[in-house]
Write a protein that holds these residues in place. Sequence first.
Motif, short mmCIF file in Angstrom:
data_model
loop_
_atom_site.label_atom_id
_atom_site.label_comp_id
_atom_site.label_asym_id
_atom_site.label_seq_id
_atom_site.Cartn_x
_atom_site.Cartn_y
_atom_site.Cartn_z
N ARG A 159 -6.11 -4.70 4.30
CA ARG A 159 -5.43 -6.18 3.81
C ARG A 159 -5.75 -6.86 3.08
NH1 ARG A 159 -5.59 -6.25 9.59
NH2 ARG A 159 -6.64 -8.10 9.01
N ARG A 160 -7.27 -7.55 2.98
CA ARG A 160 -7.77 -7.92 1.64
C ARG A 160 -7.74 -7.03 0.25
NH1 ARG A 160 -12.15 -7.89 -0.98
NH2 ARG A 160 -13.36 -6.92 0.47
N LEU A 161 -7.68 -6.28 0.03
CA LEU A 161 -8.13 -5.12 -1.31
C LEU A 161 -5.87 -4.75 -1.26
CD1 LEU A 161 -10.85 -3.49 0.00
CD2 LEU A 161 -10.48 -5.11 -2.30
N LEU A 162 -5.13 -4.74 -0.23
CA LEU A 162 -4.08 -3.95 -0.57
C LEU A 162 -3.61 -4.59 -1.59
CD1 LEU A 162 -2.28 -2.09 0.32
CD2 LEU A 162 -1.42 -3.09 1.95
N PRO A 163 -3.05 -5.92 -1.69
CA PRO A 163 -2.87 -6.37 -3.03
C PRO A 163 -2.96 -5.67 -4.51
CG PRO A 163 -3.50 -8.19 -2.02
CD PRO A 163 -4.09 -7.14 -0.97
N GLY A 164 -4.40 -4.88 -5.01
CA GLY A 164 -4.68 -4.52 -5.75
C GLY A 164 -4.47 -3.47 -5.99
N PHE A 165 -3.90 -2.63 -5.13
CA PHE A 165 -3.51 -1.65 -4.77
C PHE A 165 -2.24 -1.58 -4.83
CE2 PHE A 165 -2.50 2.42 -1.93
CZ PHE A 165 -2.30 3.43 -2.99
N ARG A 166 -1.14 -2.20 -4.91
CA ARG A 166 -0.02 -2.26 -4.46
C ARG A 166 0.06 -3.19 -6.53
NH1 ARG A 166 1.75 -5.16 0.52
NH2 ARG A 166 1.87 -3.70 2.02
N ASP A 167 -1.14 -3.44 -7.24
CA ASP A 167 -0.64 -3.76 -8.38
C ASP A 167 -0.27 -2.37 -8.91
OD1 ASP A 167 0.08 -6.61 -7.97
OD2 ASP A 167 -2.05 -7.09 -8.57
N VAL A 168 -1.10 -1.59 -8.97
CA VAL A 168 -1.99 -0.88 -9.64
C VAL A 168 -0.36 0.05 -10.14
CG1 VAL A 168 -3.43 1.79 -9.84
CG2 VAL A 168 -4.54 -0.47 -9.56
N LEU A 169 -0.16 0.28 -8.51
CA LEU A 169 1.31 1.03 -8.16
C LEU A 169 2.52 0.65 -8.66
CD1 LEU A 169 0.84 2.13 -4.41
CD2 LEU A 169 0.51 3.63 -6.81
N ALA A 170 3.04 -0.29 -8.67
CA ALA A 170 3.18 -1.81 -9.84
C ALA A 170 4.09 -1.50 -10.99
CB ALA A 170 3.89 -2.86 -9.59
N ASP A 171 2.31 -0.85 -12.09
CA ASP A 171 2.78 -0.95 -12.98
C ASP A 171 2.93 0.57 -13.50
OD1 ASP A 171 1.19 -2.82 -14.01
OD2 ASP A 171 -0.63 -2.53 -13.80
N LEU A 172 2.86 1.64 -12.86
CA LEU A 172 3.22 2.86 -12.43
C LEU A 172 5.01 2.88 -11.62
CD1 LEU A 172 0.12 4.89 -10.75
CD2 LEU A 172 1.68 5.01 -13.35
N GLY A 173 5.82 1.50 -11.75
CA GLY A 173 7.27 1.81 -11.00
C GLY A 173 7.14 2.12 -10.19
N LEU A 174 6.51 2.04 -9.36
CA LEU A 174 6.14 1.77 -7.79
C LEU A 174 6.32 0.91 -7.22
CD1 LEU A 174 3.58 5.34 -8.09
CD2 LEU A 174 6.68 5.79 -7.98
N PHE A 175 7.71 0.45 -6.45
CA PHE A 175 7.49 -0.71 -5.65
C PHE A 175 7.60 -0.60 -4.25
CE2 PHE A 175 8.74 -1.44 -10.57
CZ PHE A 175 8.12 -2.65 -9.86
N ALA A 176 7.67 0.33 -4.11
CA ALA A 176 8.44 0.20 -3.05
C ALA A 176 8.33 2.24 -1.96
CB ALA A 176 10.03 0.38 -2.10
N TYR A 177 8.20 2.47 -1.16
CA TYR A 177 8.19 4.15 -1.01
C TYR A 177 9.43 4.95 -1.57
CZ TYR A 177 8.11 8.19 1.84
OH TYR A 177 7.96 9.50 2.73
N ALA A 178 10.93 4.25 -1.62
CA ALA A 178 11.56 4.60 -1.97
C ALA A 178 11.52 5.45 -3.69
CB ALA A 178 13.17 3.98 -2.01
#
Length: 133
Positions: free
Chosen positions: A78-97
């Motif tokens: 839970r503590r580290l997940l925001p960083g992973f989500r930021d990496v994915l967001a930079d790839l245009g991946l904001f949700a599973y869809a």
Amino acid sequence: MTEHLAVLTETFDATSRIPVRTPFPYAADLRPGARPVAVEGSADLVERGLHREAVFWIVATLARCHTVLSADAPAAHRRLLPGFRDVLADLGLFAYADLRARGERTAAALLPRVEEAAARLVREGAPPPRPGK
């Protein structure tokens, strides 16, 4: 890219310190001895300008880390997940869809090339197997 490497470093180091109780494929790749490959290897790819390859390994390693963390160290996950989500967001991946749509676009773009290569192999015959393989 340095932000992504920092996320990878923090996440990998946290994952490599926990006792992995749940069996996962590639869990051995997340032990402290694998750091030179997982972390320094990704940094080396960035330094050499191989950003596409670096991003692939950064995301793959982060996904492995979070798979382990979610099962065996949920608070760290839970503590580290925001960083992973930021990496994915930079790839245009904001949700599973978004991930599903990207996969479908990639498959649609590559499938004709795969089919063409397969047809060529059938027409021309596949090369003979190499000795010892």
